[in-house]
Structure formats: C-alpha cells, structure tokens
Scaffold this active site. Structure first.
Site, PDB file in Angstrom:
ATOM      1  N   GLY A 125     -17.566  -2.250  -9.634  1.00  0.00           N
ATOM      2  CA  GLY A 125     -18.491  -0.957  -9.310  1.00  0.00           C
ATOM      3  C   GLY A 125     -19.665  -1.315 -10.164  1.00  0.00           C
ATOM      4  O   GLY A 125     -19.583  -2.961 -10.451  1.00  0.00           O
ATOM      5  N   GLN A 175     -23.761   0.546 -16.514  1.00  0.00           N
ATOM      6  CA  GLN A 175     -25.132   0.138 -17.715  1.00  0.00           C
ATOM      7  C   GLN A 175     -24.698  -1.665 -17.943  1.00  0.00           C
ATOM      8  O   GLN A 175     -26.281  -2.146 -17.396  1.00  0.00           O
ATOM      9  CB  GLN A 175     -24.518   0.349 -18.730  1.00  0.00           C
ATOM     10  CG  GLN A 175     -25.537   0.465 -20.050  1.00  0.00           C
ATOM     11  CD  GLN A 175     -26.789   1.518 -19.382  1.00  0.00           C
ATOM     12  OE1 GLN A 175     -26.322   2.624 -18.277  1.00  0.00           O
ATOM     13  NE2 GLN A 175     -27.589   0.433 -19.438  1.00  0.00           N
ATOM     14  N   GLY A 183     -23.949  -4.139 -15.760  1.00  0.00           N
ATOM     15  CA  GLY A 183     -23.922  -5.117 -14.172  1.00  0.00           C
ATOM     16  C   GLY A 183     -22.954  -5.011 -13.634  1.00  0.00           C
ATOM     17  O   GLY A 183     -22.122  -3.440 -13.735  1.00  0.00           O
ATOM     18  N   LEU A 232     -18.887   0.115 -26.686  1.00  0.00           N
ATOM     19  CA  LEU A 232     -19.754  -0.898 -26.631  1.00  0.00           C
ATOM     20  C   LEU A 232     -21.669  -0.280 -26.570  1.00  0.00           C
ATOM     21  O   LEU A 232     -22.164  -1.514 -26.496  1.00  0.00           O
ATOM     22  CB  LEU A 232     -19.343  -1.112 -25.252  1.00  0.00           C
ATOM     23  CG  LEU A 232     -18.992  -2.293 -24.594  1.00  0.00           C
ATOM     24  CD1 LEU A 232     -18.573  -3.555 -25.303  1.00  0.00           C
ATOM     25  CD2 LEU A 232     -18.689  -2.488 -23.470  1.00  0.00           C
ATOM     26  N   HIS A 245       4.852  -2.296 -48.041  1.00  0.00           N
ATOM     27  CA  HIS A 245       4.146  -3.613 -48.384  1.00  0.00           C
ATOM     28  C   HIS A 245       4.832  -3.614 -50.095  1.00  0.00           C
ATOM     29  O   HIS A 245       4.317  -3.064 -51.297  1.00  0.00           O
ATOM     30  CB  HIS A 245       2.597  -3.467 -48.171  1.00  0.00           C
ATOM     31  CG  HIS A 245       2.345  -3.531 -46.932  1.00  0.00           C
ATOM     32  ND1 HIS A 245       2.675  -4.545 -45.500  1.00  0.00           N
ATOM     33  CD2 HIS A 245       2.009  -1.581 -46.371  1.00  0.00           C
ATOM     34  CE1 HIS A 245       2.034  -3.944 -44.781  1.00  0.00           C
ATOM     35  NE2 HIS A 245       1.428  -2.984 -44.306  1.00  0.00           N
ATOM     36  N   ASP A 270     -18.420   6.945 -27.161  1.00  0.00           N
ATOM     37  CA  ASP A 270     -19.183   7.045 -25.828  1.00  0.00           C
ATOM     38  C   ASP A 270     -18.579   7.994 -25.454  1.00  0.00           C
ATOM     39  O   ASP A 270     -17.504   7.244 -23.661  1.00  0.00           O
ATOM     40  CB  ASP A 270     -19.675   6.254 -25.207  1.00  0.00           C
ATOM     41  CG  ASP A 270     -20.279   6.846 -23.615  1.00  0.00           C
ATOM     42  OD1 ASP A 270     -20.514   7.917 -23.401  1.00  0.00           O
ATOM     43  OD2 ASP A 270     -21.449   5.833 -23.189  1.00  0.00           O
TER      44      ASP A 270
HETATM   45  P1  ADP Z   1     -19.914  -0.321 -17.575  1.00  0.00           P
HETATM   46  O1  ADP Z   1     -19.513  -0.275 -19.026  1.00  0.00           O
HETATM   47  O2  ADP Z   1     -20.599  -1.549 -17.424  1.00  0.00           O
HETATM   48  O3  ADP Z   1     -21.341   0.773 -17.855  1.00  0.00           O
HETATM   49  P2  ADP Z   1     -18.281   0.905 -16.457  1.00  0.00           P
HETATM   50  O4  ADP Z   1     -17.237   0.557 -16.940  1.00  0.00           O
HETATM   51  O5  ADP Z   1     -18.561   2.514 -16.031  1.00  0.00           O
HETATM   52  O6  ADP Z   1     -19.105  -0.854 -16.587  1.00  0.00           O
HETATM   53  O7  ADP Z   1     -17.574   0.742 -15.103  1.00  0.00           O
HETATM   54  C1  ADP Z   1     -17.858   0.126 -13.728  1.00  0.00           C
HETATM   55  C2  ADP Z   1     -16.900   0.912 -12.768  1.00  0.00           C
HETATM   56  O8  ADP Z   1     -16.178  -0.138 -12.175  1.00  0.00           O
HETATM   57  C3  ADP Z   1     -16.080   1.674 -13.067  1.00  0.00           C
HETATM   58  O9  ADP Z   1     -16.263   3.138 -13.039  1.00  0.00           O
HETATM   59  C4  ADP Z   1     -14.548   1.644 -12.427  1.00  0.00           C
HETATM   60  O10 ADP Z   1     -14.483   2.040 -11.015  1.00  0.00           O
HETATM   61  C5  ADP Z   1     -14.604  -0.137 -12.051  1.00  0.00           C
HETATM   62  N1  ADP Z   1     -13.732  -0.710 -13.378  1.00  0.00           N
HETATM   63  C6  ADP Z   1     -14.314  -1.132 -15.148  1.00  0.00           C
HETATM   64  N2  ADP Z   1     -13.283  -1.326 -15.688  1.00  0.00           N
HETATM   65  C7  ADP Z   1     -12.518  -1.402 -14.890  1.00  0.00           C
HETATM   66  C8  ADP Z   1     -10.925  -1.559 -15.514  1.00  0.00           C
HETATM   67  N3  ADP Z   1     -10.645  -2.582 -16.378  1.00  0.00           N
HETATM   68  N4  ADP Z   1     -10.125  -1.747 -14.376  1.00  0.00           N
HETATM   69  C9  ADP Z   1     -10.554  -1.125 -12.872  1.00  0.00           C
HETATM   70  N5  ADP Z   1     -11.603  -0.649 -13.038  1.00  0.00           N
HETATM   71  C10 ADP Z   1     -12.910  -0.866 -13.264  1.00  0.00           C
END
Ligand code: ADP
Ligand code: MG
Length: 613
Positions: free
Chosen positions: A362, A365, A367, A496, A122, A475
C-alpha cells in the site's frame, strides 16, 4: 496514646517526576502509622513537626528493601532503603544501620499481606536514567535481584538487622546473576554474536544490561546474546505449565485443556480451564484464581493447600476438587515465535542487499510500503521513505529508541537502511494488514463479542506498554493498527507523526490532521500526552464497534473542533453494550487527568472479557 508506630528524621531523595528536575536530598520528619508513611517539614531548632510534604499508603507498597550506597556516597547517605509502590521507589536514608533495620522490619511486617508484592527488585539506585545494578535504562524495568524471603515478612529476621554494630558500607559490587532460564522457542542466530536457542533447554543468564538481548551460556559452555522474550525464568517451576497472558484456551477446544497465566492482579496467577461440560459441542472457559492462605500456601479449591504452585497443579491434574473438570492437558497457545527487537543483537542498520522485495502492500504518508524477506527467510515490511516527506536525521536518531520498544501488541521496528536514498524503515510484517480495512472487509458480518473485545484488549495492552515507557503515540487510530495471521492486533507508527514533513498533517488546522481522534486540549492547545492517546483509544473502540465507520461522519473538521470542545461525543454503536460504551465515554472525559490510564483500561477490558467467557 499516639497512633504513630515509628517516628524519625531521615533524608529523603526527591522523586523526580520530571526528567529534567535535578535530584535533591532533604531532611524530613517521617511518621509511620497504621495505614501510611507520611513525611513532614520540621523546625530543627524547636524540634517541631510542620507541614505535611507527602505520604505513601501502606496498602500500595509492593516491596521494602535496603539499597546499596552509591560509589561515592557521603557518610549521611550510607544507610538507604527503598519503599517501592506504584509510583516507583521512594528512597530514604537512615542515620544508622539499626534505624534502617528497624524501619525495614516494621514495614515488611505491616505490608506482608499486600496484594501486589513483587519478588524481584533493584538492589542499587535508579540514577541518571539507569539502574546502577543491572544497567537497564527503563525505570519500570523489572527488578534484577530476587528477594531472599520472597518479600513480605519472615519470622527469622536476617542477622544483619539484629546486629548492634553498624556494618561497613557494602561497596557496589557488580551484580552476579546466575538465573537459569528455559527456551520457549528455537532461535537461530542472526549475527555471529547471538547464541542459538533450542526449545525446552536450559540456559544461564550472564548479563542483562540490554533490555531485549541478554547474554547467556548454553550447557556446552557456549556464550552469546539471546532475545529475552524467547525464554522464561526457570526459577518458579511454573514454566512447564505455559504461563501465559493469553485467554485463548477455548480455541484449543479440548476438554480439560488448561494453562496457568498471569492474573489481572500483578503477581497473582490464574488457571484457565476449558471444559465441554455436559456433552455440548461448544464448551466454555473457566478461570480460577490461585489464592494464598495467610500462611502463604496456595489453593484453588478450599481445603486443598499446597506449598508451591506446581504441587497444586499436580494435585488438580488428578482431582477436579470443585472445578468443572480436572486439569487434563497443558495447552500451549503460541506456536509461532515472537518478534525480536531488531534482527540480532546490536543491529539496527540493515544492509539493503539482504532485503528481497516481494509485493507492494500500500501507500501511506511516507510513500510505498512493501512486503519482503530479510536474508531470504524472515518476513518484513519495508517502508520506502519518499524524499522530502520525513525529517530523516531526527527520525534516525529516534529509531534507536524505538528499536528498544518491544511488546507483543506493538509492530516491532527491526531496523533502518539509511546509507542510501530513499531510506527504508524495516518492521515486522503482519499478514492481515491494516485494522481499518480488516474491520470493513476482512471480518465476518457478525463478529462475536469476544472477537471485538479481544481486539480492544490487544490495543490496550500495547498502549499500556507505551504509556509505561512514557512514550506518546500521537496518532492512534484503527488505520495505525495492523492485524496478524491469528487476528491479533498490533499498534504501529507510534511517535512517527513528529517526523512528518507536511503541514496538512502536522498542523491541527491541516486537512490530514487526525481531528476526529483528538481531544479538546489537542485541538485547542496542541497539548499531547498519554491522556490524548487515551481519547484516541476511545475513538478507536468506536471504530471497532462500528466495524470501521468514520467518526462524526456528517461533520467536517471545523465543525468537529467546535462541537467536541462544546461537549459533543460519539453515540453508542449498536454492537457495543453499556459496559463497553462506558469504557469509551471514560476516554472522552473533558478533563484529561480524569480519563483512565491504559493500565487501568487494559484491566477493565480484561474483566469484561472474562464475564463474556
Ligand atoms: P504510512 O505510515 O507511511 O502512512 P502506512 O503505515 O499507512 O504508511 O502503510 C500503508 C499500508 O501498507 C497500510 O495501510 C497497510 O495496509 C500496509 N502496511 C504497512 N505496514 C505494514 C506491515 N508492517 N505489515 C503489513 N502491512 C503493512
Ligand atoms: Mg500509518
């Protein structure tokens, strides 16, 4: 005889270890010796040197260059230079042009054979969270100007250094970029401001002020924004050899298939070559480092030196000369384009009418999470945020920062829909879902050592990037990693947890708190840092090598807090050899600052991986 090569009183700019500390400028007595630059306090009345205030080892230096003065710089800060080393730039202000030139020249001469010299820097200061030259907002952002002399020492010092008369200060002129890049993938514009990219065509970069979207011009004169991870710089002539970080030449399974990739040592390259050997079916992958002679020539096998890497490769395409085979086929290992930071330049609020919901993935946390399409063609995952589960306003602010984080081992945040309730978080979709489930159910019964270690490597690289951005995950665990269609792993849900509204999750005594992934300093004092992420990474390795078992499965949370703070650690999984287990245990050192960094871990994991191949 004194060991001091140069000595001079200069002004030094503070290095601002903490974001909040104000900049200051202090006079220091600088001393250059054979192996370091040290700076001292001094007594100006007696002209005597006092206590040592700091030093930089010469072997850590990656670049020494002048810096353009700031727009309203006071006269005593006109002649600045920068010594770039692993902790960033050290800014020093000389009293005269000559003094500056003398130090730069001497330093360049002394570091010219350093391992990790950089070729871009830079030309202006880093100030108030911004590079004044290219306006990038990340301190670690790669330099925007190519060094005239490719760093190191040139036998002809530029005339400016020799001149007696101090030159008038150079005004901070806007940086004129004329970098040419080549598209590695097609890109179809997602907004009217974007520019279409066609694979293998050249483009001129006009502006790099956004770290993910560069303004470019095509050969017809059309201008617009392009995702910068879709192009490679055409300057070094290496792009046609598919410069890659990836290791998977083996998967191509063609005798003589090769690629040129970044070496684990910054600034160096390695040729990875797949060979079937004496008629076996499996074959193996060999890695040859491209070495440099003291004259700056390149070679792979001794006695065949070349001025440039393309010439070297060209030679070895015809001659094995010491390698298992000649270089026969250039291997391209990534057919699918990478994710872009957002769905088009400047877009982070997504219109929900462009989303189609296809199936439920799925519940987490926050929803339900659904798979869908954006504009009918781009795969996305959509988190529908259950009302009351998230501090939404804070998250929406943070999302703008998260959008800028982009790495092939991080799940890309594409944008948010905040104009309706529930709000949506739209991210990259990974077809093989959550890593924990994949380990438990999706993998074969007997995964190979390479497969397991590749997973660990993917996570370490994504995390090394977060660490470089000073971003703490908080996490990290197998449940927060996802697997794509090729089996590559990406880290998700970084940062998050700060927006979760649920005491069971956020309080370290809560039942949902990730106690099993937390180091003593988090369990006892809630002290989060990149080093607490490192601990969690060690536990994640353990999850990988036990194919998804629950860490400390016989203990409850209270017992874990008690025993881990008294020194209990997870046992060595059967699938992990001593080397892998020693990586885990290094992550679980009691003292946080003794644990390695992700940068170091990524290199260690890569080295172990090389040994396997
Ligand atoms: P949260 O962060 O709200 O707790 P998760 O990230 O655990 O939710 O998501 C719940 C489920 O949805 C996960 O276990 C996974 O199987 C699926 N999932 C979440 N994000 C993705 C993604 N970007 N691509 C594919 N599957 C996903
Ligand atoms: Mg999650």
């Amino acid at each position: 005889m004194s060991d001091n090569i140069l000595e001079e009183i200069f002004i030094k700019r503070s290095q601002q270890k903490k974001k909040t500390s104000p900049l200051n400028y202090k006079e220091r007595w600088f001393v250059l010796t054979q192996d370091k630059i040290a700076y001292y306090d001094f007594d100006s009345d007696k002209g005597k040197r006092k206590g040592l205030r700091g030093s930089v080892d010469l072997e850590k230096i990656r670049c020494v260059e002048s810096v353009q003065p700031e727009p309203n710089s006071p006269p005593e800060r006109m002649y600045a230079f920068q010594v770039i080393y692993d902790e960033g730039p050290l800014y020093i202000f000389a009293k005269t042009e000559d003094a500056r030139a003398q130090w730069i020249k001497k330093l360049k001469e002394m570091v010219r054979f350093n391992k990790d010299l950089i070729q871009k820097y830079h030309p202006c200061f880093w100030a108030d969270g911004l590079w004044l030259c290219c306006k990038q907002e990340v301190k670690q952002a790669m330099g925007c100007k190519v060094l005239d002399n490719k760093n190191g020492f040139t036998s002809k010092p530029s005339r400016r250094w020799g001149s007696r008369k101090p030159l008038p200060p150079t005004p901070t002129e806007p940086l004129i970029l004329c970098m040419t890049v080549m598209a590695e993938y097609d890109y179809t514009p997602m907004t009217p401001q974007d520019l279409e990219l066609r694979k293998d065509e050249e483009y001129t970069i006009l502006e790099m002020s956004d770290q993910n979207w560069w303004k470019a011009r095509d050969k017809y004169g059309k201008e617009g924004y392009i995702p910068c991870n879709y192009v490679v710089e055409a300057a070094n002539g290496l792009e046609r050899f598919h410069l890659r970080k990836c290791l998977c030449v083996v998967s191509q399974n063609k005798d003589g298939g090769f690629l040129v990739r970044d070496s684990s040592k910054a600034g160096k390259y390695t040729v990875s070559l797949f060979s079937k050997g004496g008629g076996e079916t499996s074959g193996s992958c060999r890695h040859y480092n491209i070495c440099t002679t003291t004259q700056g020539q390149f070679y792979l096998a001794e006695k065949h030196n070349f001025g440039t890497i393309p010439e070297l490769i060209n030679y070895h395409q015809h001659n094995a000369a010491g390698m298992v085979s000649r270089l026969k086929y250039i291997v391209s290992n990534r057919a699918r384009p990478p994710s872009t930071a957002g769905l088009g330049y400047g877009v982070w609020e997504i219109d929900p009418r462009y989303l189609t919901f296809i199936k439920e993935l799925g519940t987490g946390q926050f929803g339900v999470v659904k798979y869908g399409k954006w504009q009918g063609q781009h795969d996305v995952a959509i988190k529908m945020i259950k009302e009351g589960s998230m501090s939404e306003d804070d998250f929406i602010e943070e999302a703008k920062i998260m959008m800028k984080l982009r790495h092939e081992n991080l799940v890309q945040l594409y944008g948010v829909c905040t104009k309706q309730r529930p709000i949506y978080i739209v991210t990259e979709f990974l077809s093989n879902g959550c890593l924990l489930t994949y380990l438990r159910e999706g993998l074969t019964q007997h995964p190979t050592a390479v497969q397991l270690l590749e997973m660990c490597k993917d996570v370490s690289e994504g995390m090394a990037y977060l660490e470089s951005q000073q971003y703490i995950h908080r996490d990290l665990a197998a449940r927060n990693c996802l697997v794509d269609g090729n089996g590559s792993i990406k880290v998700t849900d970084f940062g998050l947890s700060r927006y979760v509204l649920d005491d069971e999750y956020t309080s370290s005594a809560g039942s949902k708190f990730p106690v099993r992934w937390s180091p003593p300093e988090v369990l006892l004092y809630c002290k989060f840092s990149s080093k607490s992420d490192i601990w969690a990474y060690g536990v994640l390795l353990w999850e990988v090598y036990t194919l998804g078992r629950l860490p400390y499965e016989r203990l409850n949370n209270t017992e874990i807090v008690d025993q881990v703070s008294r020194g209990l650690r997870l046992f060595r999984p059967q699938l992990a050899n001593e080397k892998v287990y020693s990586i885990m245990t290094s992550c679980w050192l009691e003292k946080a600052d003794e644990r390695p960094t992700f940068q170091e871990l990524a290199m260690t994991v890569q080295d172990v991986l090389y040994e396997l191949q």
